[in-house]
Design an enzyme around this catalytic site. Structure first.
Site, PDB file in Angstrom:
ATOM      1  N   TYR A   1       0.824  -1.225   0.000  1.00 38.75           N
ATOM      2  CA  TYR A   1       0.000   0.000   0.000  1.00 38.75           C
ATOM      3  C   TYR A   1       0.855   1.272   0.000  1.00 38.75           C
ATOM      4  O   TYR A   1       0.836   2.057  -0.963  1.00 38.75           O
ATOM      5  CB  TYR A   1      -0.912  -0.054   1.231  1.00 38.75           C
ATOM      6  CG  TYR A   1      -1.761   1.164   1.483  1.00 38.75           C
ATOM      7  CD1 TYR A   1      -2.428   1.819   0.443  1.00 38.75           C
ATOM      8  CD2 TYR A   1      -1.920   1.657   2.784  1.00 38.75           C
ATOM      9  CE1 TYR A   1      -3.222   2.934   0.707  1.00 38.75           C
ATOM     10  CE2 TYR A   1      -2.716   2.755   3.044  1.00 38.75           C
ATOM     11  CZ  TYR A   1      -3.362   3.394   2.003  1.00 38.75           C
ATOM     12  OH  TYR A   1      -4.150   4.488   2.261  1.00 38.75           O
TER      13      TYR A   1
ATOM     14  N   ASN B   1       1.588  -9.929   0.783  1.00 40.04           N
ATOM     15  CA  ASN B   1       0.397  -9.094   1.001  1.00 40.04           C
ATOM     16  C   ASN B   1       0.188  -8.099  -0.139  1.00 40.04           C
ATOM     17  O   ASN B   1      -0.329  -7.002   0.068  1.00 40.04           O
ATOM     18  CB  ASN B   1       0.510  -8.341   2.335  1.00 40.04           C
ATOM     19  CG  ASN B   1      -0.835  -7.847   2.820  1.00 40.04           C
ATOM     20  OD1 ASN B   1      -1.861  -8.497   2.602  1.00 40.04           O
ATOM     21  ND2 ASN B   1      -0.866  -6.681   3.449  1.00 40.04           N
TER      22      ASN B   1
ATOM     23  N   SER C   1       5.769   3.746  13.375  1.00 44.87           N
ATOM     24  CA  SER C   1       4.338   3.950  13.596  1.00 44.87           C
ATOM     25  C   SER C   1       4.104   4.730  14.886  1.00 44.87           C
ATOM     26  O   SER C   1       4.908   4.637  15.835  1.00 44.87           O
ATOM     27  CB  SER C   1       3.673   2.573  13.718  1.00 44.87           C
ATOM     28  OG  SER C   1       2.398   2.699  14.277  1.00 44.87           O
TER      29      SER C   1
ATOM     30  N   TYR D   1       3.251  -6.594  17.216  1.00 42.68           N
ATOM     31  CA  TYR D   1       3.513  -5.711  16.066  1.00 42.68           C
ATOM     32  C   TYR D   1       4.143  -4.403  16.535  1.00 42.68           C
ATOM     33  O   TYR D   1       5.186  -3.973  16.026  1.00 42.68           O
ATOM     34  CB  TYR D   1       2.209  -5.425  15.300  1.00 42.68           C
ATOM     35  CG  TYR D   1       2.346  -4.275  14.332  1.00 42.68           C
ATOM     36  CD1 TYR D   1       3.038  -4.430  13.126  1.00 42.68           C
ATOM     37  CD2 TYR D   1       1.827  -3.007  14.620  1.00 42.68           C
ATOM     38  CE1 TYR D   1       3.195  -3.369  12.249  1.00 42.68           C
ATOM     39  CE2 TYR D   1       1.976  -1.937  13.750  1.00 42.68           C
ATOM     40  CZ  TYR D   1       2.661  -2.124  12.566  1.00 42.68           C
ATOM     41  OH  TYR D   1       2.817  -1.067  11.699  1.00 42.68           O
TER      42      TYR D   1
ATOM     43  N   LYS E   1       8.110  -2.528  16.020  1.00 39.15           N
ATOM     44  CA  LYS E   1       8.472  -1.163  15.595  1.00 39.15           C
ATOM     45  C   LYS E   1       9.397  -0.517  16.628  1.00 39.15           C
ATOM     46  O   LYS E   1      10.364   0.144  16.275  1.00 39.15           O
ATOM     47  CB  LYS E   1       7.214  -0.312  15.386  1.00 39.15           C
ATOM     48  CG  LYS E   1       6.359  -0.750  14.205  1.00 39.15           C
ATOM     49  CD  LYS E   1       7.122  -0.691  12.887  1.00 39.15           C
ATOM     50  CE  LYS E   1       6.326  -1.243  11.717  1.00 39.15           C
ATOM     51  NZ  LYS E   1       7.096  -1.455  10.503  1.00 39.15           N
TER      52      LYS E   1
ATOM     53  N   ARG F   1     -12.847  -2.150  21.279  1.00 36.64           N
ATOM     54  CA  ARG F   1     -11.945  -3.174  20.737  1.00 36.64           C
ATOM     55  C   ARG F   1     -10.733  -3.269  21.667  1.00 36.64           C
ATOM     56  O   ARG F   1     -10.137  -2.240  22.009  1.00 36.64           O
ATOM     57  CB  ARG F   1     -11.496  -2.754  19.330  1.00 36.64           C
ATOM     58  CG  ARG F   1     -10.577  -3.726  18.635  1.00 36.64           C
ATOM     59  CD  ARG F   1     -10.350  -3.360  17.172  1.00 36.64           C
ATOM     60  NE  ARG F   1      -9.521  -2.182  16.993  1.00 36.64           N
ATOM     61  CZ  ARG F   1      -9.111  -1.724  15.805  1.00 36.64           C
ATOM     62  NH1 ARG F   1      -9.497  -2.326  14.694  1.00 36.64           N
ATOM     63  NH2 ARG F   1      -8.367  -0.647  15.724  1.00 36.64           N
TER      64      ARG F   1
ATOM     65  N   GLY G   1      -7.269  -3.373  23.227  1.00 34.49           N
ATOM     66  CA  GLY G   1      -5.972  -2.809  22.820  1.00 34.49           C
ATOM     67  C   GLY G   1      -6.054  -1.443  22.154  1.00 34.49           C
ATOM     68  O   GLY G   1      -5.027  -0.854  21.838  1.00 34.49           O
TER      69      GLY G   1
END
Ligand code: NAD
Ligand code: UFG
Length: 343
Positions: free
Chosen positions: A13, A37, A127, A152, A156, A298, A300
């Protein structure tokens, strides 16, 4: 002679949008991607936009031997932009070892070939997740990093630390970590954009898929947060604005305008937007009344975060140019293009 930039994850992306901007700024781009991906056809669509088809080499960056023999054929590479990584927060909780291996081994392999072949410059995709829930908003680059809430996010934080330590130990290596806030939207041509596999995890692809009728309704995760309307707040920036920042960062390194050998920049608009405001933006640009319902929080999720981008504004001379509505409209145009099978 054109400067040659290696873009890892260049069919993905953000990588594909950055490749377009690099080509338009006169760089030669070569891509490494294992297509876990993304699709190889993206380079044909980059060709349609720019008139140039970047070289795509398909292999896994965790394969050090393949990376080494590839670089031996391209010793004239000036710099790397490293996008390639797994990026789904929820999935990373269930598959931590996959995430640590893929995101960290690929980075270490890249840094090793940089040292070995004297390739000096690296731009790294980081991020805003590294901040966790910041105490002060908008968040600046010197805000303390919080323990990561997912494997994840941890990749980072660790990735940034590995790069920083490498630049300290080897003065020939310079790097910039770009901490992205929430990229959305697609190229104005609607030839490239985000193509999530299966059910989207992110808000905007879920929104546009609901608008087009693939999903029945959007679930808004919580309206009881301490925010103006109770839904979470993020800083959504147009992916093309984000892509342009990479070109600036690469030039900064190549031209030696960096202040220190390791630099960090926030890339966001500086505006916090709630989930309900994002829905209203989608409704404005699409003319569609979106079906949505409020559900529980949600796990987290961070309550609210938006960037203080003033350091990037001042030091990089970069700022976002597109409004939320403009970015949302390109996301919607892209969704309509994918579903019309025009690609
Ligand atoms: P993406 O999945 O669209 O692109 C990543 C690309 O890397 C894919 O094409 C994939 O096939 C490739 N790849 C993954 N592992 C690889 C490996 N071991 N070897 C070779 N290729 C590999 O993701 P994106 O949204 O373009 O994200 C790019 C980078 O930006 C990632 O590092 C991500 O963590 C980071 N990031 C993304 C966001 C976001 O919201 N999209 C936000 C912050 C940071
Ligand atoms: N949301 C919904 N419904 C959905 C999807 C999301 O209400 O179906 C809400 C979330 O609760 C959150 C907001 O929309 O409040 C944004 O959620 P996203 O999943 O789109 O984005 P996140 O901020 O959670 O995380 C994203 C990427 C991370 C990246 C981070 C910062 O998924 O990889 O942005 O760049 F690190």
């Amino acid at each position: 002679m054109k400067r040659k930039i290696l873009v890892t994850g260049g069919t993905g992306y953000i990588g594909s949008h950055t490749t377009v901007e690099l080509i338009e700024e006169g760089f030669e781009v070569i891509i490494i991607d294992n297509l876990c991906n993304s699709k190889a056809d993206v380079v044909n669509r980059i060709h349609k936009i720019t008139g140039v088809k970047p070289l795509l080499e398909v292999f896994d960056l965790c394969d050090q031997k393949k990376l080494d023999s590839f670089i031996q054929k391209h010793k004239d590479i000036s710099a790397f932009i490293h996008f390639a990584a797994f990026k789904a927060v929820g999935e990373s909780v269930n598959k931590p070892l996959d995430y640590y291996r893929n995101n960290l081994v690929s980075l270490i392999n890249l840094l090793e070939v940089m040292k070995c072949y004297g390739i000096p410059d690296l731009v790294f995709s980081s991020s805003c997740t590294v901040y966790g829930q910041p105490e002060k908003l908008p968040v600046t680059e010197d805000a303390p990093l919080q323990p990561a809430t997912s494997p994840y996010g941890n990749t980072k934080q660790i990735g940034e630390a590995i790069i920083r330590d490498t630049t300290i130990s080897d003065k020939n290596i310079k790097a910039i970590s770009l901490r992205y806030f929430n990229p959305i939207g697609a190229h104005a041509s609607a030839l490239i954009g985000e193509l999530p596999e299966g059910v989207p995890e992110n808000l905007v692809p879920y929104l546009t898929q609901t608008g087009i009728g693939i999903r029945e309704e959007l679930k808004v995760f919580g309206d009881d947060y301490d925010t103006s309307d109770g839904s979470c707040i993020r800083d959504y920036l147009h992916v093309v604005d984000l892509a342009k920042a990479h070109v600036i960062a690469i030039k900064r390194l190549i031209e030696g305008n960096n202040k220190t050998n390791y630099e960090v920049f926030n890339l966001g608009t500086g505006n916090g937007v709630s989930v309900l405001e994002a829905i209203r933006s989608f409704e404005r640009v699409s003319g569609i009344k979106l079906k949505y319902k409020i559900v529980g929080r949600r796990a987290g999720d961070i309550e609210k975060i938006w960037a203080d981008p003033s350091y990037a504004n001042k030091e990089l001379g970069w700022r976002t140019l597109s409004s939320l509505d403009e970015a949302m409209k390109t996301a919607w145009d892209w969704e309509k293009t994918i579903r019309s099978n025009k690609l």
